[in-house]
Design a protein around this motif. Sequence first.
Motif, PDB file in Angstrom:
ATOM      1  N   GLY A 111       0.795  -1.221   0.000  1.00  0.00           N
ATOM      2  CA  GLY A 111       0.000   0.000   0.000  1.00  0.00           C
ATOM      3  C   GLY A 111       0.825   1.268   0.000  1.00  0.00           C
ATOM      4  O   GLY A 111       0.599   2.178  -0.808  1.00  0.00           O
ATOM      5  N   CYS A 116       2.457   2.872  -3.177  1.00  0.00           N
ATOM      6  CA  CYS A 116       1.691   3.724  -4.093  1.00  0.00           C
ATOM      7  C   CYS A 116       2.002   5.208  -3.843  1.00  0.00           C
ATOM      8  O   CYS A 116       2.396   5.918  -4.771  1.00  0.00           O
ATOM      9  CB  CYS A 116       0.205   3.422  -3.960  1.00  0.00           C
ATOM     10  N   ALA A 131       0.614  13.031  -4.856  1.00  0.00           N
ATOM     11  CA  ALA A 131      -0.535  12.237  -5.286  1.00  0.00           C
ATOM     12  C   ALA A 131      -0.961  12.738  -6.660  1.00  0.00           C
ATOM     13  O   ALA A 131      -0.464  13.758  -7.156  1.00  0.00           O
ATOM     14  CB  ALA A 131      -1.694  12.359  -4.299  1.00  0.00           C
ATOM     15  N   SER A 181      -5.958   8.350  -4.232  1.00  0.00           N
ATOM     16  CA  SER A 181      -5.120   7.704  -3.229  1.00  0.00           C
ATOM     17  C   SER A 181      -4.173   8.718  -2.608  1.00  0.00           C
ATOM     18  O   SER A 181      -3.772   9.687  -3.250  1.00  0.00           O
ATOM     19  CB  SER A 181      -4.336   6.555  -3.860  1.00  0.00           C
ATOM     20  N   ASN A 182      -3.830   8.476  -1.331  1.00  0.00           N
ATOM     21  CA  ASN A 182      -3.043   9.439  -0.563  1.00  0.00           C
ATOM     22  C   ASN A 182      -3.727  10.808  -0.576  1.00  0.00           C
ATOM     23  O   ASN A 182      -3.122  11.828  -0.916  1.00  0.00           O
ATOM     24  CB  ASN A 182      -1.623   9.545  -1.131  1.00  0.00           C
ATOM     25  N   LYS A 206     -11.587  -0.573   0.676  1.00  0.00           N
ATOM     26  CA  LYS A 206     -11.009  -1.273  -0.471  1.00  0.00           C
ATOM     27  C   LYS A 206     -10.771  -2.750  -0.198  1.00  0.00           C
ATOM     28  O   LYS A 206     -10.589  -3.173   0.943  1.00  0.00           O
ATOM     29  CB  LYS A 206      -9.679  -0.612  -0.862  1.00  0.00           C
ATOM     30  N   THR A 228      -4.731  -3.015  -0.369  1.00  0.00           N
ATOM     31  CA  THR A 228      -4.022  -1.771  -0.002  1.00  0.00           C
ATOM     32  C   THR A 228      -4.743  -1.062   1.130  1.00  0.00           C
ATOM     33  O   THR A 228      -4.898   0.154   1.123  1.00  0.00           O
ATOM     34  CB  THR A 228      -3.846  -0.820  -1.209  1.00  0.00           C
ATOM     35  N   SER A 246      -7.373   5.949   0.523  1.00  0.00           N
ATOM     36  CA  SER A 246      -7.869   6.454  -0.755  1.00  0.00           C
ATOM     37  C   SER A 246      -9.216   7.101  -0.476  1.00  0.00           C
ATOM     38  O   SER A 246      -9.994   6.594   0.336  1.00  0.00           O
ATOM     39  CB  SER A 246      -8.041   5.326  -1.775  1.00  0.00           C
ATOM     40  N   TRP A 275      -5.544   0.106 -11.414  1.00  0.00           N
ATOM     41  CA  TRP A 275      -5.110   1.500 -11.273  1.00  0.00           C
ATOM     42  C   TRP A 275      -4.131   1.887 -12.382  1.00  0.00           C
ATOM     43  O   TRP A 275      -3.399   1.053 -12.909  1.00  0.00           O
ATOM     44  CB  TRP A 275      -4.450   1.714  -9.902  1.00  0.00           C
TER      45      TRP A 275
END
Length: 553
Positions: free
Chosen positions: A135, A138, A178, A215-216, A263, A266, A271, A429
């Motif tokens: 995770g 990413c 991100a 994400s992030n 999710k 991850t 996210s 992704w």
Amino acid sequence: MQAAAQHPVPDRRGDNFYASDDQLQALLPLYLPADLLRHMTPHFARLGELAGGRIDELAGLADRNPPTLQMRSRSGLDEQRVLKHPAYVEMERLALSEFGLGAMSHRTETLGWRGPMPAIVKYVLTFLFVQSEFGLCCPVSMTDSLTRTLRKFGDPQLVQRYLPRLTSLDFDELAQGAMFMTEQGAGSDIAATATWARHDDNGDWRLYGDKWFCSNPDADLAMVLARPEGAPDGLKGVSLFLLPRRLEDGSANHYRIIRLKDKLGTRSMASGEIRLEGAVAYLVGEPGRGFVQMADMVNNSRLSNGVRAAGLMRRAVAEAEFVARERRAFGRALQDMPLMRRQLDKLRVPAEQARTMVFQTAQALARSDAGEPDAYALLRILTPLIKFRACRDARKVTGDAMEVRGGCGYIEEWSDPRLLRDAHLGSIWEGTSNIVALDVMRAVKRENSLPVLKAHNQALLDRAGLAPAYAQALRQALEGACALAEAAARDGGDVLARQAASALYHCTSAIAMSWEASSTGSADRLRWAQLALRHRVLPRDPLSPDELPASWR
């Protein structure tokens, strides 16, 4: 009553993921200069030890304790925070600060090495790290990719303002990155981007709209696609903006995290959904060139996806090999049973193909950045190839490796379920499999990448010194794969895109693995390359005994 026989379940915990990886150690001298390899070996070994122990423990904790979203402070102020488990924060410190994975490609000194650090080093370290924690890798990748895109296209003043924090190794000062692209109505169709931008009274850009999958989401900086007021419909109206989490006076920018996603995998990394409410942002590069510029960031992330898929497969295979070596049944070790030996090879082949493609693509990236002729065209096709095939292979390899451990493999106390859940991310992704296979075809049509890839493979074959019959089989397969790709690139040929991409990947990886085997003297690697050609490319009779041709030896 007779005591039960001692029969513990084999547990690989505490293994050094670098020291126990003979193939990695054998391949590195082919791809890294000797002085850099000597310098990096202690760092590879340290991260291998951490990945097999401390990071694996932290990853399990973070997976079981996902982040939460705090909407207000305890005194009632609107102060959004993503609350991360301390285990995740400790992994952030290791990845971003101690090993500098998000910054090393943009620094002149990292881990005691002065001068630019080749991308291969970053990817080897990521390959080791991701075997325990997927995770976090990413945000690490997005930070690296955002910095690359900002440096490449950003205004010098914008670069000067934000680069120091993006390249810092001070954990309290460094910035994470991100990219906020996905919208409910757009998805992979960037031309349908509905987020819009307009100038305010001070001449600053303000962004409005919703981003559906970010994400992030609490990253310090994000790259965002938006359509300026008055811009045309379609891709030509989309521009790229840099969105800071906090404004220059320290106040929060004008956007909100609406919720975090629940999710499949991850789970350690947040996210969320973002609502832009007049958020201040800075134009990056030329107006109307947002998709082209963001594609540079996406392609870098796609290569990282391939690296992470290779790392997941390596962990899954190593766990299966360990169980097969240590577990006994019916009076023998599992690895001594013919069916198990065959099953282990079926796991090793796609895992080793991906490892080789990581090295080949990272090498092409270095050559492209150095401005070598044809290197960009090679990179342009290798990147979607590894993103497409390695990420799909990881889903099957992690599942089949779980079976080797048996019932324990299905239990969340072990790494297998986490690997399996995380493996499904890569082929979704940064472009689903269809999108990425079509991107391979775009590289063929727009970058003229096919003859460059073919010449690259032929040069590897010429240096490999293989048995004539096997070399000829590889050459014929390569010709067939290229012919299929040419057909797929013609008008109306889209339906062949996935088949052609797989064929190019399998031929390229088999040829490169054969060259590696010849250069290192590895009989195992040569056999895996031959199995890749035999089982994943050439036609065969499923009712006939399955053996490699004697003439290939």
